[in-house]
Design a protein around this motif. Sequence first.
Motif, PDB file in Angstrom:
ATOM      1  N   ILE A   1       0.842  -1.207   0.000  1.00 26.20           N
ATOM      2  CA  ILE A   1       0.000   0.000   0.000  1.00 26.20           C
ATOM      3  C   ILE A   1       0.872   1.250   0.000  1.00 26.20           C
ATOM      4  O   ILE A   1       0.593   2.224  -0.712  1.00 26.20           O
ATOM      5  N   VAL A   2       1.940   1.236   0.796  1.00 25.09           N
ATOM      6  CA  VAL A   2       2.866   2.374   0.821  1.00 25.09           C
ATOM      7  C   VAL A   2       3.471   2.599  -0.561  1.00 25.09           C
ATOM      8  O   VAL A   2       3.568   3.742  -1.044  1.00 25.09           O
ATOM      9  N   ALA A   3       3.883   1.515  -1.231  1.00 26.76           N
ATOM     10  CA  ALA A   3       4.467   1.640  -2.576  1.00 26.76           C
ATOM     11  C   ALA A   3       3.458   2.215  -3.556  1.00 26.76           C
ATOM     12  O   ALA A   3       3.799   3.067  -4.400  1.00 26.76           O
ATOM     13  N   ALA A   4       2.188   1.777  -3.449  1.00 29.93           N
ATOM     14  CA  ALA A   4       1.158   2.288  -4.354  1.00 29.93           C
ATOM     15  C   ALA A   4       0.912   3.776  -4.122  1.00 29.93           C
ATOM     16  O   ALA A   4       0.787   4.556  -5.084  1.00 29.93           O
ATOM     17  N   LEU A   5       0.862   4.184  -2.855  1.00 28.38           N
ATOM     18  CA  LEU A   5       0.643   5.600  -2.551  1.00 28.38           C
ATOM     19  C   LEU A   5       1.833   6.455  -2.977  1.00 28.38           C
ATOM     20  O   LEU A   5       1.668   7.578  -3.457  1.00 28.38           O
TER      21      LEU A   5
ATOM     22  N   ILE B   1       6.361  10.262   2.235  1.00 24.94           N
ATOM     23  CA  ILE B   1       5.260   9.299   2.162  1.00 24.94           C
ATOM     24  C   ILE B   1       5.792   7.884   2.376  1.00 24.94           C
ATOM     25  O   ILE B   1       5.233   7.093   3.149  1.00 24.94           O
ATOM     26  N   ALA B   2       6.891   7.561   1.700  1.00 24.41           N
ATOM     27  CA  ALA B   2       7.463   6.216   1.818  1.00 24.41           C
ATOM     28  C   ALA B   2       7.977   5.961   3.232  1.00 24.41           C
ATOM     29  O   ALA B   2       7.721   4.899   3.820  1.00 24.41           O
ATOM     30  N   ALA B   3       8.707   6.932   3.812  1.00 27.04           N
ATOM     31  CA  ALA B   3       9.299   6.725   5.131  1.00 27.04           C
ATOM     32  C   ALA B   3       8.237   6.643   6.226  1.00 27.04           C
ATOM     33  O   ALA B   3       8.252   5.732   7.068  1.00 27.04           O
TER      34      ALA B   3
ATOM     35  N   PRO C   1       1.457  13.689   2.218  1.00 32.65           N
ATOM     36  CA  PRO C   1       2.032  12.751   3.195  1.00 32.65           C
ATOM     37  C   PRO C   1       1.077  12.407   4.337  1.00 32.65           C
ATOM     38  O   PRO C   1       1.023  11.256   4.784  1.00 32.65           O
ATOM     39  N   ILE C   2       0.307  13.386   4.805  1.00 31.42           N
ATOM     40  CA  ILE C   2      -0.617  13.121   5.914  1.00 31.42           C
ATOM     41  C   ILE C   2      -1.726  12.171   5.474  1.00 31.42           C
ATOM     42  O   ILE C   2      -2.068  11.210   6.181  1.00 31.42           O
ATOM     43  N   VAL C   3      -2.308  12.432   4.306  1.00 32.94           N
ATOM     44  CA  VAL C   3      -3.380  11.558   3.811  1.00 32.94           C
ATOM     45  C   VAL C   3      -2.841  10.152   3.560  1.00 32.94           C
ATOM     46  O   VAL C   3      -3.474   9.146   3.909  1.00 32.94           O
ATOM     47  N   ALA C   4      -1.656  10.063   2.946  1.00 38.16           N
ATOM     48  CA  ALA C   4      -1.066   8.754   2.675  1.00 38.16           C
ATOM     49  C   ALA C   4      -0.784   8.003   3.974  1.00 38.16           C
ATOM     50  O   ALA C   4      -1.045   6.793   4.085  1.00 38.16           O
ATOM     51  N   ALA C   5      -0.269   8.706   4.989  1.00 39.64           N
ATOM     52  CA  ALA C   5       0.001   8.059   6.274  1.00 39.64           C
ATOM     53  C   ALA C   5      -1.291   7.595   6.934  1.00 39.64           C
ATOM     54  O   ALA C   5      -1.345   6.512   7.530  1.00 39.64           O
TER      55      ALA C   5
END
Length: 722
Positions: free
Chosen positions: A15-19, A357-359, A407-411
């Motif tokens: 999911i992280v990779a997709a975001l 986003i990734a971290a 980044p906030i939405v992705a997290a």
Amino acid sequence: MTRAQLIGVLLGLAIVAALTSLRARDPDVLRAAREATFDQYQRIAPRKYVSMPVRVVDIDEASLLELGQWPWPRDRLAALVGNLVDMGAAAIAFDILFAEPDRLSPRSVVRDIGGVDRSVLERLPDNDEIFAKSIEGRPVVLGVGLSNEGSYRPPVKAGIAYTGESPVNAPPLLKAATPLRPQLEANAAGIGHISLNPGDPSSVVRAVPLFLTDGEQLYPSLALEALRIAQGASTYVIAGAPDAPNTMTMVKIGDFVVPVTGSGALWLYLDPDRAERYVSARKVLAAGGASAETKAAIEGSIVFIGTSAAGLQDIRTTALGQNVPGVSIHAQIVEQILSGRFLSRPDWANGLEIFSIAAAGTLLVLLTTFVNPAVALACGLMITGLGLAASWAAFFYGGLLFDPLAPIVAASITHFAATAFRFLVTDRERREVRRAFGHYLSPSLLYRIEHTRDALRLGGDDRELTVMFVDVRSFTEISEKLTPTEVVRFLNTLLDALSRHVIANEGTLDKFIGDSIMAFWNAPVDVADHAEKAVKAGLAMRETMAELNARDAFGFGGDREVRIGIGIHTGIACVGNMGAEARFNYSAVGDAVNIAARIESACKDVNFDVLVSESTMQQLPGYAILEAGALALKGKSMRTKLFAVAGDARLASSPQFIELKQIHTLLVQALRMRSQARRKLIGAARSLGFEITSQLEDFYGRISRRADDFADDPVEATRVAE
């Protein structure tokens, strides 16, 4: 690491990779959200207004009303230029297009009539010539717009020098421009484009191109030309990126250096639109001459001429959410350059946001899987707070634009997905244990155990409760005709159907006692209107019993009807965990519980299914309630006044019940007085009650035998041994 945890980590990282990939592609929706965030920053902290030598001469509604509708004849614009020059304007920039000849010129008007000698036409004044002469040798900048027709490109009146790689293809493309009249083109000191957001699908003006290009030549904007002319500068110096062709980094105009985006655009940092920026055109063209205040405003200023009149359709939306005249944005560009307050988005901002986003996503996946979701949530909130604070500080103190939203939405998405997976898979055993205990504990008690510290300790507290007892009438007779298995089946069907109404009305199921139910309200958690909710549950049980009997849910056949009695009382009881340390129950004890049980038993004597005490009745405004007399309850030294609940507020307001209530009042008086009229009143009440419900017919069928229950001074009840 368990297999479930491994799957959770792999799913979370996917999911992280997709975001991260989605942010790298930067679709329109993310770009729009990012720009809206930057808009909000400006609305919170707009550029501080400082009076600058920049003014807008506004062809406003008042000017049009006084001097005539638009377009004005160009000899009037010539007079406007002359007056501004006389007042000491440093530069005059027209946010107006001059693509066609002046149709109001005397020469044009007479030519259109036809048949006029050419020599006569040549002697008539031409407004375009007058206007061209008025700007000749003066610091006047004319504007051109973008066009999809023709091939006209305006002459560039300034030199353009580059440092670094050539940025000639960096700005937006100029296919063609709206043409200028030849004499105006020749006499203007500068020519600039007036386009504010070409090619941008958004209606909000956030960044404006300072140059356009045709692939060979750069064309400056109206604001840049006005600033150049005001300084007497002859050249623009443009810095290109050292190792990236067609990328701009900075523009130098005279004494001012302007940071720009790679395409040569200036991020607008706006001040709210204000009246101090404007001077009405009618004041400049005043017949008696301009006032001293007007002259002081114009002297030494860079003047932009445009319109705020709504009918001329030059209204734009800014990042501050204001609708302003387009000419004011040109003026604010110059103000921003003079103030030295700029906004910029570094080239590495995208990379930083993608990395964050990734971290952050990877960290939240690991914390959620191996620690617990609460710690991950706390960490996520801390990251969110730091991200917002850093983004705001960068904007407020350095004019740098970093997007905190993506980044906030992705997290948040990552944390939700990882938590959901843990809940569905990793915590399955814990849920199974809770589900098993849920079969034995009421939901409210289970909630209390989960959320109240020391909830499983022995002890109790006194509080007001509404207690209900429910019992099956003639259960012994019913059970004698059934096998033990059939009795269990009967009870399960009955008690399951009735107990649902306790839960649905926020009650606590205390226990099942054979064919009886004990329940109470207002514990372990507070329940508003608990007496009313208990009575609602009782009325719902009545309806359920009618439905069960109608469809023969017990399999007894249509000739046998199962009936219940319900007693409800509101009073103080002790409620809590009772028993031994190793095994205990959450229950209620006290006189209030005993009274409720005795009221349920009294249903047989009264021949009615739902009876309540006076303390409960007082908390039921609007309900259909009838006095049932003062009965001698087992274990009580004094009679207890009881009331029959016929129905809810809807029944209470019906014409039939209103009439019945009147008859019942007369009947109670007759019973107290031992009046002979009671027989007639009982007959009338019984007949009318039958129209409402058969329960009332039974109630009045028994009432003649209970005259003592309605006596004015009921004798003391004989205490019956417990």
